[in-house]
Each structure stands twice: as structure tokens, then as C-alpha cells.
Scaffold this motif. Structure first.
Motif, PDB file in Angstrom:
ATOM      1  N   PHE A   1       0.803  -1.219   0.000  1.00 10.41           N
ATOM      2  CA  PHE A   1       0.000   0.000   0.000  1.00 10.41           C
ATOM      3  C   PHE A   1       0.839   1.273   0.000  1.00 10.41           C
ATOM      4  N   GLU A   2       2.143   1.137   0.208  1.00  6.19           N
ATOM      5  CA  GLU A   2       2.969   2.343   0.120  1.00  6.19           C
ATOM      6  C   GLU A   2       2.931   2.946  -1.272  1.00  6.19           C
ATOM      7  N   SER A   3       2.690   2.123  -2.287  1.00  5.93           N
ATOM      8  CA  SER A   3       2.564   2.652  -3.653  1.00  5.93           C
ATOM      9  C   SER A   3       1.358   3.587  -3.750  1.00  5.93           C
ATOM     10  N   LEU A   4       0.254   3.155  -3.149  1.00  4.69           N
ATOM     11  CA  LEU A   4      -0.951   3.982  -3.139  1.00  4.69           C
ATOM     12  C   LEU A   4      -0.754   5.218  -2.264  1.00  4.69           C
ATOM     13  N   ARG A   5      -0.099   5.019  -1.112  1.00  4.11           N
ATOM     14  CA  ARG A   5       0.147   6.138  -0.195  1.00  4.11           C
ATOM     15  C   ARG A   5       1.008   7.203  -0.865  1.00  4.11           C
ATOM     16  N   ASN A   6       2.046   6.775  -1.572  1.00  6.49           N
ATOM     17  CA  ASN A   6       2.927   7.725  -2.259  1.00  6.49           C
ATOM     18  C   ASN A   6       2.164   8.518  -3.312  1.00  6.49           C
ATOM     19  N   ALA A   7       1.239   7.859  -3.995  1.00  7.29           N
ATOM     20  CA  ALA A   7       0.446   8.548  -5.010  1.00  7.29           C
ATOM     21  C   ALA A   7      -0.469   9.596  -4.375  1.00  7.29           C
ATOM     22  N   PHE A   8      -1.101   9.249  -3.262  1.00  8.78           N
ATOM     23  CA  PHE A   8      -1.957  10.217  -2.574  1.00  8.78           C
ATOM     24  C   PHE A   8      -1.137  11.377  -2.016  1.00  8.78           C
ATOM     25  N   ASP A   9       0.061  11.082  -1.521  1.00 13.32           N
ATOM     26  CA  ASP A   9       0.926  12.147  -1.018  1.00 13.32           C
ATOM     27  C   ASP A   9       1.311  13.108  -2.134  1.00 13.32           C
ATOM     28  N   ASP A  10       1.545  12.566  -3.314  1.00 13.05           N
ATOM     29  CA  ASP A  10       1.858  13.419  -4.452  1.00 13.05           C
ATOM     30  C   ASP A  10       0.632  14.244  -4.850  1.00 13.05           C
ATOM     31  N   LEU A  11      -0.526  13.607  -4.811  1.00 10.77           N
ATOM     32  CA  LEU A  11      -1.770  14.275  -5.189  1.00 10.77           C
ATOM     33  C   LEU A  11      -2.077  15.467  -4.279  1.00 10.77           C
ATOM     34  N   THR A  12      -1.855  15.284  -2.986  1.00  8.66           N
ATOM     35  CA  THR A  12      -2.235  16.323  -2.010  1.00  8.66           C
ATOM     36  C   THR A  12      -1.060  17.168  -1.534  1.00  8.66           C
ATOM     37  N   GLY A  13       0.148  16.828  -1.978  1.00 11.79           N
ATOM     38  CA  GLY A  13       1.325  17.476  -1.402  1.00 11.79           C
ATOM     39  C   GLY A  13       1.898  18.638  -2.182  1.00 11.79           C
ATOM     40  N   LYS A  14       1.336  18.954  -3.307  1.00  9.42           N
ATOM     41  CA  LYS A  14       1.853  20.068  -4.113  1.00  9.42           C
ATOM     42  C   LYS A  14       0.842  21.201  -4.118  1.00  9.42           C
ATOM     43  N   GLY A  15       1.315  22.390  -3.826  1.00 10.91           N
ATOM     44  CA  GLY A  15       0.433  23.540  -3.665  1.00 10.91           C
ATOM     45  C   GLY A  15      -0.402  23.879  -4.880  1.00 10.91           C
ATOM     46  N   TRP A  16       0.095  23.538  -6.058  1.00 16.45           N
ATOM     47  CA  TRP A  16      -0.659  23.855  -7.273  1.00 16.45           C
ATOM     48  C   TRP A  16      -1.673  22.768  -7.643  1.00 16.45           C
TER      49      TRP A  16
END
Length: 282
Positions: A29-44
Motif C-alpha cells: 500500500f505504500e505505492s498507493l500512499r505515495n500517489a496520494f501524497d503526491d496528489l495532495t502534497g503540491k500547492g498547485w
């Protein structure tokens, strides 16, 4: 969870001995977690702002529960459904119980090196160790007993030893920090730490504590056996196998004086902190 080659397969097998627990493989699930972190982690990204960010977090937790939950049909009556992935102690579901297995890192490196060289694994491939270890790999593939006959060859490459030691140290430092955060109430989770060596010395007590951690009755569990890989250690060593040997203290055969020095410089302090050595004189 735990560092690769620390005994997560054993915990999987032991938990599955109980009729009310089912652990089936590595969901990663770290693959999914990393994707969500990328989705929500960039200000733009729009999802980095509320209320989208909170909704994304709910979606992640829901995805984990649904993906694991659908497997429950394989074992009717199981009240605990889980994941066994050798990874960092990152909490994906708040409040969920976790087992963290810790093993003497020197034994970890012995087992890990065998696997990486045999499979041309992530570390071997990504960090281009074929240049230094390619010939060794060919010899090991041709003769599964190669490192058993030539134990000094497993850690003859300084960059290899330092790389594995560094990655183990960084993994362990993260897990130790997470344990402190959980103890302090900063992260919502329950963790039972299991020591690989205690599994070998007293497997019944260790698995009993694991079942009780989940409020399960240890007396309802099936006996440990070699057939389902729940019994510690292997009667027959398989140098090319996923379950290779399961030994304690095997590192002494493979760690040359040079390899010991290289490991101490990177992982020596953490080794001592975990209680696997009193000082650097080992």
C-alpha cells in the motif's frame, strides 16, 4: 511490517494458524500512499486544499479497507484481515494494530545479500551492483552452495556492505522514531514489537503474545508446523529460496574483519541501541 528479511513471513504464517486471523501476502500500500501524497502534497494541485485534501485521505483509508476486506471470503469467520509487507512502520489506518518485527541486522544482511544477488533485486539492479557483483552472481546461480563454500566472498565489496548497512540503518531509525511518536500519542496506532531471536528461543510464548494483542485466544490456534512455515527455522537450507534458512547468529560465518568495520561505521550505534551488541568490539 519490518525490514526485508527480518521474519515477516513467519509472522504471516503464525497469525494464519489462528482461525480468526487471515494475512495473505504483500499488498504494498505504500505505492498507493505515495500517489496520494503526491496528489495532495503540491500547492498547485487542487487536492492539496480543503475540503479536497481531507476527502482524499478518506478515500485512501477506504481503499485500503476495501482492498484488504474483499479477501475475507477466503477465510470465513476471520475477524482480523491484514497485510504483510516488509516496509517502514508507516501507519495507513489510524488506530490499526501493527506488528513490527526486528532482527539482528547482521543476519538480515546475510539473508538480504543472498536474495538480492540471486534475484538481481531492487538494490542490486537500481544501484548498478552488477559491475562489482556480476561475476559473483553467475557463480552463485551456477552453484547454490557457492557462498556456503566461500563465505568471505558475500561481503567482499565495500560499496555493497555500506549500501546495505546504510539502508538498514535508515529504515530502523525511521521505525524507532515512529515507535516514539506512537508512544507519545502523536500517531494513532497500536504496535507489538516482536524480536526474531525470541521467536527461535520461545516460539509459543511469542505467538501467544501476538494472539492476545489482537484479543484472540491462543488455545484456538493450530500447532506450529514446518508444512505451513510457522515453525521457526528450516530443516533444509535453500540458498536460492524465498525462505532460505531462518538461522540466528549465522552472520559470524560471513562477516570478515573488513566487513565488520564497514558495517560498524554506518550501523554500529543502532546495533548497540537495539541491544545486539554491548559496544563496537564484536
Amino acid at each position: 511490517v519490518g525490514h526485508p528479511r527480518s521474519g515477516t513471513h513467519w509472522m504471516d504464517a503464525v497469525l494464519n494458524c489462528h482461525p480468526q486471523a487471515m494475512i495473505r501476502g504483500e499488498y504494498r500500500f505504500e505505492s498507493l500512499r505515495n500517489a496520494f501524497d503526491d496528489l495532495t502534497g503540491k500547492g498547485w494541485h487542487a487536492a492539496s486544499r480543503e475540503p479536497m485534501r481531507s476527502e482524499a485521505e478518506r478515500c485512501f483509508a477506504d481503499s485500503v479497507r476495501r482492498i484488504v476486506g474483499i479477501s475475507s471470503r477466503r477465510k470465513p469467520g476471520a475477524m482480523w484481515i491484514g497485510d504483510r509487507t516488509p516496509r517502514l512502520l508507516k501507519v495507513f489506518l489510524a488506530g490499526a494494530p501493527h506488528f513490527l518485527i526486528i532482527r539482528d541486522p547482521r543476519d538480515v544482511l546475510v539473508s538480504w545479500a543472498h536474495q538480492e544477488i540471486r534475484n538481481a533485486g531492487f538494490n542490486f539492479r537500481t544501484f548498478h551492483f552488477h559491475r562489482e557483483l556480476g561475476q559473483l552472481r553467475e557463480q552463485f546461480l551456477a552453484d547454490p552452495e557457492f557462498f556456503k563454500k566461500n563465505p568471505e566472498r558475500l561481503f567482499e565489496c565495500e560499496r555493497w556492505v555500506r549500501h546495505l548497512a546504510r539502508r538498514w540503518r535508515n529504515h530502523m531509525r525511521f521505525d524507532l522514531a515512529m515507535l516514539k511518536a506512537i508512544d507519545a500519542g502523536e500517531v494513532q496506532a497500536r504496535v507489538r514489537v516482536v524480536r526474531y531471536e525470541r521467536i527461535h528461543s520461545d516460539p509459543e510464548a511469542q505467538r501467544g503474545a501476538m494472539y492476545r494483542f489482537l484479543d484472540l485466544n491462543p488455545r484456538e490456534a493450530a500447532p506450529l508446523s514446518a508444512e505451513n512455515s510457522s515453525k521457526p527455522g528450516l530443516s533444509n537450507e535453500n540458498p536460492h529460496g524465498v525462505l532460505r534458512k531462518g538461522a540466528v547468529g549465522e552472520w559470524e560465518k560471513y562477516f570478515t574483519p573488513q566487513a565488520r568495520t564497514w558495517f560498524k561505521e554506518l550501523g554500529g550505534h543502532t546495533l548497540i541501541e537495539l541491544g545486539y551488541a554491548k559496544d563496537h568490539n564484536w
